[in-house]
Motif scaffolding. Sequence first.
Motif, mmCIF file in Angstrom:
data_model
loop_
_atom_site.group_PDB
_atom_site.id
_atom_site.type_symbol
_atom_site.label_atom_id
_atom_site.label_comp_id
_atom_site.label_asym_id
_atom_site.label_seq_id
_atom_site.Cartn_x
_atom_site.Cartn_y
_atom_site.Cartn_z
ATOM 1 N N PRO A 25 -65.196 -4.701 -87.699
ATOM 2 C CA PRO A 25 -63.791 -4.463 -87.355
ATOM 3 C C PRO A 25 -63.552 -3.268 -86.438
ATOM 4 C CG PRO A 25 -64.216 -3.945 -89.663
ATOM 5 C CD PRO A 25 -65.418 -4.657 -89.158
ATOM 6 N N VAL A 26 -64.392 -2.255 -86.550
ATOM 7 C CA VAL A 26 -64.224 -1.089 -85.666
ATOM 8 C C VAL A 26 -64.439 -1.503 -84.210
ATOM 9 C CG1 VAL A 26 -65.133 1.165 -85.022
ATOM 10 C CG2 VAL A 26 -64.833 0.588 -87.441
ATOM 11 N N MET A 48 -61.422 -3.482 -83.000
ATOM 12 C CA MET A 48 -60.265 -2.659 -82.638
ATOM 13 C C MET A 48 -60.378 -2.124 -81.225
ATOM 14 S SD MET A 48 -58.867 -0.429 -85.821
ATOM 15 C CE MET A 48 -60.473 0.140 -86.361
ATOM 16 N N ARG A 89 -48.479 -1.832 -83.664
ATOM 17 C CA ARG A 89 -49.633 -0.927 -83.617
ATOM 18 C C ARG A 89 -49.621 -0.142 -82.315
ATOM 19 N NH1 ARG A 89 -54.996 -2.695 -86.340
ATOM 20 N NH2 ARG A 89 -53.759 -1.696 -88.006
ATOM 21 N N LYS A 107 -58.851 -7.076 -92.384
ATOM 22 C CA LYS A 107 -59.825 -5.993 -92.246
ATOM 23 C C LYS A 107 -59.259 -4.821 -91.438
ATOM 24 C CE LYS A 107 -63.830 -9.085 -92.493
ATOM 25 N NZ LYS A 107 -64.314 -8.560 -93.803
ATOM 26 N N CYS A 108 -58.284 -5.128 -90.564
ATOM 27 C CA CYS A 108 -57.651 -4.073 -89.749
ATOM 28 C C CYS A 108 -56.160 -3.930 -90.016
ATOM 29 C CB CYS A 108 -57.853 -4.358 -88.263
ATOM 30 S SG CYS A 108 -59.564 -4.398 -87.731
ATOM 31 N N HIS A 109 -55.567 -4.932 -90.702
ATOM 32 C CA HIS A 109 -54.118 -4.909 -90.919
ATOM 33 C C HIS A 109 -53.729 -5.014 -92.398
ATOM 34 C CE1 HIS A 109 -53.007 -5.318 -86.631
ATOM 35 N NE2 HIS A 109 -54.049 -6.125 -86.528
ATOM 36 N N LEU A 129 -58.247 -0.716 -96.389
ATOM 37 C CA LEU A 129 -59.045 -0.578 -95.179
ATOM 38 C C LEU A 129 -60.250 0.329 -95.441
ATOM 39 C CD1 LEU A 129 -56.154 0.015 -92.612
ATOM 40 C CD2 LEU A 129 -57.135 -2.173 -93.364
ATOM 41 N N VAL A 164 -62.534 2.108 -90.516
ATOM 42 C CA VAL A 164 -61.370 1.503 -89.845
ATOM 43 C C VAL A 164 -60.205 2.489 -89.816
ATOM 44 C CG1 VAL A 164 -59.595 -0.276 -90.065
ATOM 45 C CG2 VAL A 164 -62.011 -0.884 -90.326
ATOM 46 N N LEU A 188 -58.385 3.867 -86.486
ATOM 47 C CA LEU A 188 -56.941 3.693 -86.285
ATOM 48 C C LEU A 188 -56.276 5.030 -85.977
ATOM 49 C CD1 LEU A 188 -55.893 1.125 -89.047
ATOM 50 C CD2 LEU A 188 -55.899 0.774 -86.574
ATOM 51 N N THR A 232 -50.132 -2.012 -90.798
ATOM 52 C CA THR A 232 -51.013 -2.195 -91.955
ATOM 53 C C THR A 232 -50.152 -2.598 -93.156
ATOM 54 O OG1 THR A 232 -50.853 0.163 -92.500
ATOM 55 C CG2 THR A 232 -52.723 -0.530 -91.140
#
Length: 216
Positions: free
Chosen positions: A84-85, A88, A118, A173-175, A179, A183, A187, A197
């Motif tokens: 996920p990183v 992003m 975001r 995984k990001c929202h 988390l 992540v 963010l 989120t």
Amino acid sequence: MNKYMVMVSLAALLTACGEKAEKAAEAPAAAPAQTDVAAQQAAPASAAPAVDKAALVESAKGAVQALGGTLKGELEAAMKAGGPVEAMGICHTKAPEIAKAVSAEKGMEVSRVSLKNRNPVMGQANEWQTAVLNDFEAKKAAGEDPATIAYAEVVNNEFRFMKAIPTAAVCLKCHGTELSPAVTAKLTELYPQDKATGYKEGDLRGAFVVVKNLAQ
């Protein structure tokens, strides 16, 4: 005597005819016929060409599919490569580029907006988009499938289309609400004012937006 009277009558008749001819010659000519320009000005303006809303909607759906499909492919590849990183990073750098490319290709302005954006610049909904997003939320609460919720309208020579974006499991995984530290740190680095989120699967995360100026 009779001959004299005939001559006088004849002279009077000729004089009268001469006066009539002079008056006819002195009379102003009839007004010229209305010119083409004047006629065009006096004629009612022709009606504006009808807008084929159904065709515009189909074009907008194609633009949404192009943006969503391309972005999804990039994110899936990033998730496999670095989790996920990494994904992003794609959202931060490539998503705006993809949206710009699709907009140029389709001749429509294509973007994404959310009530909990975001990106503080690109993802923030304006007044009419906020109203549509709130209406989407009301429709979802009334039982409509988020995947089918859409909006299309023509306002002041501007075609507007929005398609709801449901939150899928992979998006969490990001929202989501839980988390990973990595992540959260990313963010904070990329989006210090992040609002996107706390979602659950099936929530409305925002919408695709398509706008076309019909006056151009």
